[in-house]
Design an enzyme around this catalytic site. Structure first.
Site, PDB file in Angstrom:
ATOM      1  N   HIS A 204      -3.184  11.685 -38.280  1.00 14.65           N
ATOM      2  CA  HIS A 204      -2.103  12.656 -38.663  1.00 14.65           C
ATOM      3  C   HIS A 204      -2.200  13.866 -37.535  1.00 14.65           C
ATOM      4  O   HIS A 204      -2.284  15.004 -38.058  1.00 14.65           O
ATOM      5  CB  HIS A 204      -2.614  13.134 -39.959  1.00 14.65           C
ATOM      6  CG  HIS A 204      -2.614  12.165 -41.094  1.00 14.65           C
ATOM      7  ND1 HIS A 204      -1.665  11.642 -41.561  1.00 14.65           N
ATOM      8  CD2 HIS A 204      -3.742  11.572 -41.878  1.00 14.65           C
ATOM      9  CE1 HIS A 204      -1.736  10.512 -42.630  1.00 14.65           C
ATOM     10  NE2 HIS A 204      -3.099  10.582 -42.593  1.00 14.65           N
TER      11      HIS A 204
ATOM     12  N   SER B  22      -2.623   9.807 -47.686  1.00 12.56           N
ATOM     13  CA  SER B  22      -2.630   8.930 -46.587  1.00 12.56           C
ATOM     14  C   SER B  22      -2.309   7.716 -46.871  1.00 12.56           C
ATOM     15  O   SER B  22      -1.278   7.225 -47.399  1.00 12.56           O
ATOM     16  CB  SER B  22      -3.884   9.147 -45.827  1.00 12.56           C
ATOM     17  OG  SER B  22      -3.711   8.611 -44.571  1.00 12.56           O
TER      18      SER B  22
END
Length: 289
Positions: free
Chosen positions: A183, A74
């Site tokens: 996400h 991430s």
């Protein structure tokens, strides 16, 4: 976060001092002293993770370690790209701060949540998500290990997918302390704005390969970096495939740099035979050397 590195390595200390200057805010104080509530705010969490990871990298480089391949989970992908020469520390930090602001705002505009599903395969979690899609937006966000997948989306849909996962035999469902459905498609406005920020940023072709979250494949050009970082905001973090890609390329030692040892734990679940180390302070760096 990172205080031991800053206290013992000049290059690490410089990262924190420079971060305070770039952000015009004492992120170093938040990293070193908290309070934890402030550190958990998205607007602080993402820059803090980036700075702590870069400081750990600089400490490692100061004693002779140089990466051959990098990857990050991430927001950690920005530190991986810094390590590969994609952008300067200042540019990377500004991008991370922008990302944090955009994702925070998207979370406020389109509220959502995230939970970790433990004990099911990625394929089973994907099936649970598909079955819950009639309850709203929900997606598999982070493929962290063969038995841990994070899902993200609208609260009702996430709750429904969690119930289905438990019915399918999941060991546990753990709510994550996040400010939005990261996400997932709920972050689309952040992804669009992030692409514009990336297009305006100074980004170079990579000096070493980086495995991108979005593709789980190697990237090397500035155009790939821009596209993958923008798509990563709404796309899944394909960590299982990313780790396997690195191992398939011949990597013999994997070193986690930064705060904590979460990634090392995930890697051991993905590839139990892999040689993995976490470097979180001077003692662990010296032990590795």
């Amino acid at each position: 976060m990172g205080k031991d590195f800053a206290d013992n390595y000049a290059r690490a200390a410089l990262m924190f001092r420079r971060a305070d200057e770039v952000l015009k805010f004492p992120i170093s104080d938040v990293c070193f002293n908290g309070p934890e509530d402030a550190l958990k705010e998205t607007i602080n969490t993402q820059p803090a993770l980036f700075v702590a990871s870069c400081a750990a990298l600089e400490a490692a480089k100061s004693v002779g370690l140089e990466p051959a391949i990098t990857a990050g989970h991430s927001v950690g992908e920005y530190a991986a790209l810094y390590a590969a020469g994609a952008f300067s520390f200042d540019e990377g930090l500004r991008l991370v701060r922008t990302r944090a602001e955009l994702m925070r705002d998207a979370g406020l505009n389109r509220p959502g949540t995230m939970v970790a599903i433990l004990g099911l395969s990625p394929e089973q979690v994907t099936e649970a998500v598909e079955k819950a899609s009639d309850a709203g937006i929900v997606t598999a966000a982070n493929f962290n290990s063969p038995v841990q997948t994070v899902i993200s989306g609208k609260p009702d849909a996430v709750n429904r997918a969690s119930e289905i996962a438990m019915e399918m035999g999941a060991k546990r469902v753990v709510s994550l302390d996040v400010s939005g459905a990261f996400h997932s498609p709920l972050m689309q406005e952040a992804a669009d704005a992030m692409f514009e920020a990336l297009r305006a940023a100074t980004i170079e072709n990579l000096a070493i390969p980086v495995v991108a979250n979005y593709t789980a494949n190697f990237e090397s050009s500035r155009d790939e970096v821009r596209e993958n970082l923008a798509k990563q905001v709404t796309g899944s973090v394909r960590w299982v495939e990313s780790v396997q890609r690195i191992l398939d390329a011949g990597a013999e030692v994997l070193i986690e740099l930064g705060a904590g040892n979460v990634l090392a734990g995930l890697i051991k679940r993905i590839a139990p035979e892999a040689e993995v180390y976490s470097v979180t302070d001077k003692a662990s760096l010296e032990a590795l050397i």
